[in-house]
Scaffold this motif. Structure first.
Motif, PDB file in Angstrom:
ATOM      1  N   LEU A  24     -12.644  -8.622  -7.685  1.00 34.49           N
ATOM      2  CA  LEU A  24     -11.795  -7.425  -7.359  1.00 34.49           C
ATOM      3  C   LEU A  24     -11.224  -7.510  -6.333  1.00 34.49           C
ATOM      4  CD1 LEU A  24     -11.144  -4.421  -8.281  1.00 34.49           C
ATOM      5  CD2 LEU A  24     -13.339  -4.096  -7.534  1.00 34.49           C
ATOM      6  N   PHE A  25     -11.980  -7.738  -5.199  1.00 37.46           N
ATOM      7  CA  PHE A  25     -11.384  -7.598  -3.536  1.00 37.46           C
ATOM      8  C   PHE A  25     -10.313  -8.692  -3.552  1.00 37.46           C
ATOM      9  CE2 PHE A  25     -15.820  -6.202  -3.060  1.00 37.46           C
ATOM     10  CZ  PHE A  25     -15.251  -5.060  -2.254  1.00 37.46           C
ATOM     11  N   VAL A  26     -10.415  -9.781  -4.172  1.00 37.31           N
ATOM     12  CA  VAL A  26      -9.178 -10.988  -4.124  1.00 37.31           C
ATOM     13  C   VAL A  26      -8.074 -10.568  -4.945  1.00 37.31           C
ATOM     14  CG1 VAL A  26      -8.576 -13.420  -4.607  1.00 37.31           C
ATOM     15  CG2 VAL A  26     -10.779 -13.127  -3.821  1.00 37.31           C
ATOM     16  N   LEU A  43      -6.265  -7.813  -2.525  1.00 35.23           N
ATOM     17  CA  LEU A  43      -5.795  -8.556  -1.639  1.00 35.23           C
ATOM     18  C   LEU A  43      -4.492  -9.116  -1.848  1.00 35.23           C
ATOM     19  CD1 LEU A  43      -5.903  -9.289   1.245  1.00 35.23           C
ATOM     20  CD2 LEU A  43      -7.298 -11.299   0.606  1.00 35.23           C
ATOM     21  N   ALA A  44      -4.570  -9.814  -3.164  1.00 30.51           N
ATOM     22  CA  ALA A  44      -3.200 -10.591  -3.374  1.00 30.51           C
ATOM     23  C   ALA A  44      -2.086  -9.621  -3.815  1.00 30.51           C
ATOM     24  CB  ALA A  44      -3.612 -11.447  -4.590  1.00 30.51           C
ATOM     25  N   ALA A  45      -2.785  -8.451  -4.572  1.00 29.82           N
ATOM     26  CA  ALA A  45      -1.572  -7.551  -4.994  1.00 29.82           C
ATOM     27  C   ALA A  45      -1.155  -6.605  -4.044  1.00 29.82           C
ATOM     28  CB  ALA A  45      -2.343  -6.698  -6.181  1.00 29.82           C
ATOM     29  N   CYS A  46      -2.037  -5.800  -3.260  1.00 31.28           N
ATOM     30  CA  CYS A  46      -1.627  -5.069  -2.431  1.00 31.28           C
ATOM     31  C   CYS A  46      -2.000  -5.241  -0.700  1.00 31.28           C
ATOM     32  CB  CYS A  46      -2.418  -3.796  -2.701  1.00 31.28           C
ATOM     33  SG  CYS A  46      -2.089  -3.193  -4.618  1.00 31.28           S
ATOM     34  N   GLY A  47      -2.491  -6.292  -0.516  1.00 37.07           N
ATOM     35  CA  GLY A  47      -2.734  -6.612   0.812  1.00 37.07           C
ATOM     36  C   GLY A  47      -4.195  -5.820   1.425  1.00 37.07           C
ATOM     37  N   ALA A  48      -4.140  -5.879   2.780  1.00 36.91           N
ATOM     38  CA  ALA A  48      -5.178  -5.437   3.410  1.00 36.91           C
ATOM     39  C   ALA A  48      -5.500  -3.847   2.861  1.00 36.91           C
ATOM     40  CB  ALA A  48      -5.384  -5.487   4.717  1.00 36.91           C
ATOM     41  N   ALA A  49      -4.354  -3.213   2.678  1.00 33.18           N
ATOM     42  CA  ALA A  49      -4.495  -1.650   2.236  1.00 33.18           C
ATOM     43  C   ALA A  49      -5.303  -1.614   0.816  1.00 33.18           C
ATOM     44  CB  ALA A  49      -3.268  -1.100   2.070  1.00 33.18           C
ATOM     45  N   GLY A  50      -4.999  -2.544  -0.190  1.00 31.50           N
ATOM     46  CA  GLY A  50      -5.412  -2.751  -1.196  1.00 31.50           C
ATOM     47  C   GLY A  50      -7.071  -2.657  -1.279  1.00 31.50           C
ATOM     48  N   GLU A 106      -9.262  -2.289   1.336  1.00 30.84           N
ATOM     49  CA  GLU A 106      -9.625  -0.940   1.844  1.00 30.84           C
ATOM     50  C   GLU A 106      -9.758   0.334   0.839  1.00 30.84           C
ATOM     51  OE1 GLU A 106      -7.229   0.276   5.154  1.00 30.84           O
ATOM     52  OE2 GLU A 106      -7.463  -1.576   6.489  1.00 30.84           O
ATOM     53  N   ALA A 107      -8.724   0.382  -0.183  1.00 24.14           N
ATOM     54  CA  ALA A 107      -8.850   1.061  -0.838  1.00 24.14           C
ATOM     55  C   ALA A 107     -10.075   0.823  -2.084  1.00 24.14           C
ATOM     56  CB  ALA A 107      -7.463   1.269  -1.945  1.00 24.14           C
ATOM     57  N   VAL A 108     -10.032  -0.396  -2.299  1.00 28.93           N
ATOM     58  CA  VAL A 108     -11.291  -0.627  -3.401  1.00 28.93           C
ATOM     59  C   VAL A 108     -12.826  -0.439  -2.731  1.00 28.93           C
ATOM     60  CG1 VAL A 108     -12.687  -2.836  -4.345  1.00 28.93           C
ATOM     61  CG2 VAL A 108     -10.025  -2.571  -4.402  1.00 28.93           C
ATOM     62  N   ILE A 109     -12.957  -0.629  -1.231  1.00 29.30           N
ATOM     63  CA  ILE A 109     -13.928  -0.461  -0.523  1.00 29.30           C
ATOM     64  C   ILE A 109     -14.197   1.104  -0.781  1.00 29.30           C
ATOM     65  CG2 ILE A 109     -15.135  -0.426   1.676  1.00 29.30           C
ATOM     66  CD1 ILE A 109     -13.769  -3.057   2.210  1.00 29.30           C
ATOM     67  N   ARG A 110     -13.068   1.795  -0.278  1.00 30.03           N
ATOM     68  CA  ARG A 110     -13.311   3.401  -0.389  1.00 30.03           C
ATOM     69  C   ARG A 110     -13.867   3.912  -1.643  1.00 30.03           C
ATOM     70  NH1 ARG A 110      -8.842   3.231   2.982  1.00 30.03           N
ATOM     71  NH2 ARG A 110      -7.521   3.719   1.119  1.00 30.03           N
TER      72      ARG A 110
END
Length: 62
Positions: free
Chosen positions: A12-14, A17-24, A26-30
């Motif tokens: 999920l994180f990878v 990261l590939a689709a949305c960068g660091a902001a993606g 961060e959104a998953v973590i939130r």
């Protein structure tokens, strides 16, 4: 058996990261944190440090 769960979360994180960068990521973590907060509240346990041992179980894997 924690490995399959770890792989699922790692993917999920990878992917984010590939689709949305660091902001993606961060959104998953939130989102995961928010879902954990809701789950704990529905279980009647907040904050995490007061979770009774009786509520912590090992998941059954088929």
């Amino acid at each position: 058996m924690l490995a399959p769960v770890g792989v699922l979360l790692g993917r999920l994180f990878v992917w984010r990261l590939a689709a949305c960068g660091a902001a993606g990521v961060e959104a998953v973590i939130r989102q995961l944190a928010a879902e954990l907060d809701v789950t704990m509240a529905l279980s009647g346990v907040t904050p995490a440090r007061v979770v009774p041992r009786a509520l912590v179980t090992e998941a059954a894997h088929g």
